[in-house]
Design an enzyme around this catalytic site. Structure first.
Site, PDB file in Angstrom:
ATOM      1  N   HIS A   1       5.779  -7.914   0.855  1.00  0.00           N
ATOM      2  CA  HIS A   1       5.203  -6.667   1.367  1.00  0.00           C
ATOM      3  C   HIS A   1       5.283  -5.547   0.317  1.00  0.00           C
ATOM      4  CE1 HIS A   1       4.407  -3.674   4.659  1.00  0.00           C
ATOM      5  NE2 HIS A   1       5.124  -2.893   3.861  1.00  0.00           N
ATOM      6  N   GLU A   2       6.480  -5.310  -0.185  1.00  0.00           N
ATOM      7  CA  GLU A   2       6.656  -4.205  -1.150  1.00  0.00           C
ATOM      8  C   GLU A   2       5.911  -4.486  -2.449  1.00  0.00           C
ATOM      9  OE1 GLU A   2       7.733  -1.541   0.000  1.00  0.00           O
ATOM     10  OE2 GLU A   2       8.790  -2.268   1.786  1.00  0.00           O
TER      11      GLU A   2
ATOM     12  N   HIS B   1       2.511  -2.988  -2.183  1.00  0.00           N
ATOM     13  CA  HIS B   1       2.542  -1.563  -2.542  1.00  0.00           C
ATOM     14  C   HIS B   1       2.621  -1.401  -4.063  1.00  0.00           C
ATOM     15  CE1 HIS B   1       2.897   0.248   1.399  1.00  0.00           C
ATOM     16  NE2 HIS B   1       4.025  -0.377   1.709  1.00  0.00           N
TER      17      HIS B   1
ATOM     18  N   GLU C   1      -0.635   1.032   2.836  1.00  0.00           N
ATOM     19  CA  GLU C   1      -0.103   0.011   3.744  1.00  0.00           C
ATOM     20  C   GLU C   1      -1.080  -1.168   3.847  1.00  0.00           C
ATOM     21  OE1 GLU C   1       2.908   0.463   4.647  1.00  0.00           O
ATOM     22  OE2 GLU C   1       3.201  -1.191   6.063  1.00  0.00           O
TER      23      GLU C   1
END
Lengths: 496, 496
Positions: free
Chosen positions: A265-266, A269, A295
């Site tokens: 997930h990160e 980003h 996001e």
């Protein structure tokens, strides 16, 4: 120097100060011993004041007026627009309010770190009240300046162009089908479990092994370690600056699945940040488009790509290599593990099907708080009522897994939550477009041929930064503006 | 607000900016990936400009004039004195000179990194010449402003109140006995080695084990981990802010003795910082008194306490517990290891007996350079002549382990070197006073009863910060101003 050039030079200097702000914030969440908190809060408040003062320079208003008359290239024009937005957003607030809110937020957050464990709502509420009060003042000032409602004014800080009207419509649609979908998926998964029970991987999985697995997968996903780091924090985040992107995770030795997918997930980003256009990097136009688009990249990585059966197939050998081989680590079981739908109390642990319920609940509460229809003391009861309604869960008396679970309100970041679900929707829409353009994308993922996907994101999202407004960006990338149907289709395809 | 209060408020704000500077510098040395370097340099430069602008505010001069007429408490009066010194020190130099010197120093240091390895004196000298030239200009301006000699003016940047006259006397005394002492100690140690040869501990000693040993010893020494950290950097240092002190070390898996004593050294710096008076912490009067007094604390910890036979006895079980037991880890052998005296080319590797020779040599050369009695081209010959005279070593043609070994001159930090040996002398004098007040201090150390020692330092040094000038501080603490005889006695007691 033209007025545009003068403005550009001012924002170049502001960018340097943001660098310091980003790095010192990262330090506060990852490295700082707790005794350093008060001094740090003071230093950050002072930096905030200096940034505010530079933004409040009296000649900027005139420079903006002049620059609007100058002839500009498209990127420059977009940059001028972003500079102006950024200036207005900052400048509209009085210095005292900025300082007070920063200090109140720092105090609330710092004490929250111990209060949450103690389930101490009363203590937390005492600190949250001034934060909400100051955020209401902020909302009122912003609303007056932009002519929108108070909550819309906060929403626009994170999601320029978004309105309560649009959100009520989008979230209204979701609320119309989500509870039923959750029930159906749960029934289906229960039936499947009777035939093929889920096997939970047995730990311990040492932190060092999980970390090396995480780094390996980050490499696969194209994270540039020469311009970034992976560390540990209580609340995972992506921070730093585009030239030095710092992501964090937290490890549970009993369960590697959360930290692994958290890192994926990160990394989403991070790749957005690491691939913002370098030639514009000190200028507002080079910033990520919005929190929702940010996001969309993390959820593209985590949900569209990370839980894709092909991706799980791709990383399974890495999991076995860094951790251990065991019967739970069959491809089928791993897929089942990563697509379990279970209504739960904790937003950050929620699966992608129940997640929107958490966001809608927070959206409704924070909107009511800001519009003055609700007070901090009312939060626990409303929280419990909505958790029962949307997810069938009773949270009475469980504050730490209820309204004390998130950091957003403690910091005064009200208006942020909707971005999570907007992101999930944008991500589904982006992946759907990629699937149209790369019909064999599923096979490509399993083979590790991820470059065409990243190229699409690079070309359509990352390199575009804030060149266009959100609607235009998404329309150029996918052929239409936000359409929540892609998200619904994605959930139905994967889970029904 | 009185003028004093206004000044105090300005310096309070400057303190917040120094906090950011300190933390981001720490990050650059410990955490930052190399790709982040350019963006970081820009951000730090901008912060430097802002600090400079605040110091150059035109109304400060008038505020200082007024404040001097106001009635102040003793701490306030001392603070005003320190604020004025700090202001004058920064403000007396023209901006152009600061910039030119910074650029010349950066170029010299950058090329030095490769030139040193190549033993390329000619190339290095080309870059050092403008640095020396600009530092001469700096010295001239500072000297005019303060009415002292040019070298004294530089010395005072690091060591307020110190003069060439005093230093010549002190170092002159040391030179009268040091070469003979070194010879005697070497003869004695050679003879001892014939009876009981030194056993070198056999590694590898894993980094993690050395680190946990280091933390254990830091705890014993009273380091407050709630307001500080231990990390790794290429060049060990003590950084951060008093409320959050960050020390670093570097590990060699083949040799634990260096990192262990390095940690003890930095812990001395750290305890000074952590115990500066909190109620004054944002004001200049709360800063450490001088570089020499700072070094007196690190050398008190490393030399007076750390190599004390009682302390080695105290930590020996910890060494065995964290690392491994082996015959080299007898108390006698450990003491021998930590008190070996060997004249060598490299200052940072020098033992406490030969170290002053390195410093005196540099002091004499840099003083002559600044006073115009010597040129850069003369350095190698003078270096060699003095190394022969003080340590009996020939350095002809070996520039990289001669005048190219340190970073101080390349950066233009001329006037700093004396602080190292002043620190060693202050430390010996402090310990001698403690011994008079606590006659059984040797037994106390072996038993781990260190609190009375720390209490003495806390009361006499740490809590006094910059309340008094250095002479007064040391006189109040030890009954007399700096007296190098204590250092001589310490060396003779330990080594003869």
């Amino acid at each position: 120097m033209t007025a545009y050039q003068q403005l550009s030079s001012r924002f170049h200097r502001l960018h340097q100060l943001s660098h310091l702000q980003a790095m010192v914030s990262w330090d506060g969440a990852t490295m700082m011993p707790s005794g350093g908190n008060q001094a740090r809060a003071n230093a950050m408040a002072e930096l905030g004041v200096i940034i505010h003062q530079q933004m409040a320079a009296t000649d900027l208003s005139e420079l903006f007026k002049q620059a609007k008359k100058e002839s500009l290239e498209p990127w420059q024009a977009a940059n001028l627009h972003e500079m102006h937005n950024s200036w207005q957003k900052t400048n509209v607030l009085p210095e005292d309010l900025v300082r007070e809110k920063s200090l109140a937020g720092a105090k609330c957050e710092h004490e929250w770190r111990s209060q949450r464990g103690e389930n101490n709502w009363a203590g937390f509420a005492e600190n949250l009240k001034p934060v909400v009060e100051l955020t209401r003042k902020e909302a009122e000032i912003r609303a007056k300046a932009t002519g929108c409602s108070r909550y819309d004014a906060l929403l626009n800080v994170f999601e320029p162009g978004m309105t309560t009207e649009k959100l009520d419509k989008i979230f209204g649609q979701v609320k119309s089908w989500l509870p039923e979908l959750i029930q159906k998926v749960q029934q289906k998964q229960k039936a499947e479990a009777l035939i093929q029970p889920l096997i939970v991987p047995q730990g311990p999985f040492p932190v060092a092994a999980q970390e090396s697995l995480g780094r390996d997968v980050m490499g696969l996903l194209g994270f540039d370690f020469n311009r970034g780091r992976l560390d540990i924090s209580m609340h995972p985040f992506c921070g730093g600056v585009p030239e030095d992107v710092r992501i964090t995770t937290r490890y549970d030795e009993a369960d590697f699945t959360q930290s692994l997918m958290g890192i994926v997930h990160e990394t989403g980003h991070a790749r957005y940040e690491q691939n913002l256009p370098l030639e514009w990097i000190s200028q507002p136009v080079a910033r990520a488009r919005s929190m929702g688009i940010h996001e969309s990249q993390s959820l593209f990585f985590e949900m569209q790509l990370g839980r894709h059966p092909g991706f799980l197939e791709l990383i399974l050998p890495k999991i076995k290599q860094h951790l251990t081989d065991q019967s739970a680590l069959s491809l089928e079981n791993l897929q089942t593990l990563y697509t379990q739908v279970n209504p739960g109390n904790i937003r950050v642990d929620a699966d992608e099907v129940t997640y929107p319920a958490h966001v809608i609940l927070r959206y409704e509460i924070e909107k009511a708080l800001i519009e003055g229809e609700m007070e901090v003391d009312d939060i626990p009861a409303v929280w419990n009522q909505k958790m029962q309604q949307y997810l069938g869960l009773n949270t009475e008396g469980n504050f730490k897994d209820g309204p004390m679970q998130d950091i957003h309100w403690t910091d005064g970041a009200i208006g942020y939550f909707p971005s999570y679900t907007l992101g999930a929707m944008y991500a589904a829409q982006q992946f759907s477009t990629i699937r149209k353009q790369l019909p064999n994308v599923d096979q490509m993922i399993a083979k590790g041929d991820l470059a065409p996907i990243f190229d699409w994101l690079q070309q359509n999202i990352w390199s575009q930064a804030s060149r266009y407004d959100t609607d235009t960006l998404i329309e150029k990338a996918t052929g239409e503006t936000l359409n929540p149907e892609y998200f619904r289709q994605h959930l139905e395809n994967r889970y029904l």
